[in-house]
Design an enzyme around this catalytic site. Structure first.
Site, PDB file in Angstrom:
ATOM      1  N   ASP A  70      57.506  44.034  25.733  1.00  0.00           N
ATOM      2  CA  ASP A  70      58.172  44.373  26.632  1.00  0.00           C
ATOM      3  C   ASP A  70      58.026  43.460  28.078  1.00  0.00           C
ATOM      4  OD1 ASP A  70      59.264  46.436  25.184  1.00  0.00           O
ATOM      5  OD2 ASP A  70      58.073  48.071  26.143  1.00  0.00           O
ATOM      6  N   GLY A  71      56.866  42.909  28.130  1.00  0.00           N
ATOM      7  CA  GLY A  71      56.380  41.852  29.303  1.00  0.00           C
ATOM      8  C   GLY A  71      57.358  40.649  29.160  1.00  0.00           C
ATOM      9  N   ARG A  75      60.389  39.541  31.866  1.00  0.00           N
ATOM     10  CA  ARG A  75      60.415  38.230  32.362  1.00  0.00           C
ATOM     11  C   ARG A  75      61.684  37.478  32.171  1.00  0.00           C
ATOM     12  NH1 ARG A  75      58.246  33.184  30.779  1.00  0.00           N
ATOM     13  NH2 ARG A  75      57.391  34.232  28.918  1.00  0.00           N
ATOM     14  N   ASN A 139      61.181  47.491  35.629  1.00  0.00           N
ATOM     15  CA  ASN A 139      60.383  48.566  35.542  1.00  0.00           C
ATOM     16  C   ASN A 139      60.191  49.377  36.672  1.00  0.00           C
ATOM     17  OD1 ASN A 139      60.520  48.898  32.800  1.00  0.00           O
ATOM     18  ND2 ASN A 139      58.185  48.181  32.388  1.00  0.00           N
ATOM     19  N   ASP A 140      59.234  48.553  37.460  1.00  0.00           N
ATOM     20  CA  ASP A 140      58.539  49.269  38.593  1.00  0.00           C
ATOM     21  C   ASP A 140      58.153  48.313  39.768  1.00  0.00           C
ATOM     22  OD1 ASP A 140      56.048  48.919  37.506  1.00  0.00           O
ATOM     23  OD2 ASP A 140      56.464  50.576  36.124  1.00  0.00           O
ATOM     24  N   ASP A 169      46.471  58.008  43.395  1.00  0.00           N
ATOM     25  CA  ASP A 169      45.872  56.886  42.754  1.00  0.00           C
ATOM     26  C   ASP A 169      46.854  55.729  42.885  1.00  0.00           C
ATOM     27  OD1 ASP A 169      43.475  57.838  42.073  1.00  0.00           O
ATOM     28  OD2 ASP A 169      43.673  58.047  39.933  1.00  0.00           O
ATOM     29  N   ALA A 204      48.016  60.800  39.519  1.00  0.00           N
ATOM     30  CA  ALA A 204      46.836  61.489  39.676  1.00  0.00           C
ATOM     31  C   ALA A 204      46.747  61.840  41.243  1.00  0.00           C
ATOM     32  CB  ALA A 204      45.766  60.638  39.530  1.00  0.00           C
TER      33      ALA A 204
END
Length: 285
Positions: A70-71, A75, A139-140, A169, A204
């Site tokens: 996925d990385g 890219r 993604n984010d 967090d 969290a």
């Protein structure tokens, strides 16, 4: 005449891609097609792909193939952001949620694409400006606490309306593609990539309100680091791109249809069930 005259390669920096590359080179030789790659990537594996810089790779390729996980796919998508060139993901191990095929299917898949027997799945990106530089994520974009420096205290404003404050967090702004990544791990919903929406998910959360937000793609999201926050790292698709301090503000906007991913019959739901092991409750069996 086939559609693929030039194949561009984007390689995982560590995984063994020799079998996949050999398959692509053989297929290209049979079709009279050209194979391009980035110099630092094809040089280290001593293959016969033509080394070109990133601009030439993007300009000349009829199809870009991401070999890895996925990385690597993320890219590849960032390299081609805003262009109509289709992207094929080939999984070389591990989860590979974004990848469409495994190596053994590669030759047949290239022929199917060359014969126009495939569909396109548009993927939305999100954009922001960090430290004077424009960044794009598929993604984010996440504002993450740095251990020992306090929680991420973030005010979230949507479409100009101050809505919620999180102490957590991390606070993750995700695409629907990213709904199966960090956002999913933080308890966010699984959302089909066909939905053009932006997710805001606390990880969290230290507050009574810990729910995710799902916002339409045409509304800007503004994140303000509150005075009670510690210093934060900003991760763009998992890579730290900047640091923020109390008082800093980040605005995130959606970029619909920023990348075009090749699909050959699989559905998002089939991939989600298989890759994320979505089985549901044993009580429902």
């Amino acid at each position: 005449m086939g559609m693929v005259g030039t194949v561009g390669l984007v390689l995982h920096p560590q995984r063994d891609s020799k079998k996949a590359i050999d398959t692509i080179l053989r297929w290209a030789a049979d079709k009279g097609a050209t194979v391009l790659g980035l110099p630092e990537e094809v040089g280290r594996i001593h293959c016969s792909a033509v080394p070109v810089d990133a601009d030439a790779l993007v300009e000349r390729s009829d199809l870009l193939v991401g070999l890895g996980g996925d990385g690597t796919m993320l890219r590849t998508m960032r390299l081609l952001a805003g262009r109509p060139t289709p992207i094929l993901g080939v999984n070389l191990g591990k989860l590979g949620f974004l990848a469409e095929i495994d190596v053994d299917e590669l030759a047949d898949t290239l022929s199917a694409i060359d014969d126009h027997r495939y569909t396109i799945e548009p993927r939305m990106a999100i954009k922001s400006r960090l430290g004077g530089k424009d960044v794009t994520a598929f993604n984010d974009i996440a504002l993450v606490r740095i251990p020992g420096e306090g929680l991420a205290a973030i005010s979230v404003t949507a479409a100009g309306s101050d809505f919620v404050r999180y102490a957590a967090d991390a606070v993750i702004v995700a695409t629907t593609t990213g709904s199966t990544a960090y956002s999913f791990s933080a308890g966010g919903p699984i959302v089909s990539p066909r939905v053009e929406a932006v997710l805001v998910v606390p990880a969290a959360a230290h507050s009574s309100f810990n729910r995710a937000l799902v916002l339409p793609a045409d509304e800007e999201v503004t994140l303000e680091v509150l005075p009670t926050s510690g210093r934060l790292a900003v991760e763009v698709d998992g890579a730290v791109m900047a640091h923020l301090c109390p008082g800093d503000i980040v605005t995130v906007t959606a970029w619909p249809g920023a990348a075009k991913v090749v699909r050959l019959g699989t559905t998002f739901y089939e991939r989600a069930r298989r890759k994320l092991r979505v089985d549901g409750s044993a009580e429902a069996l």
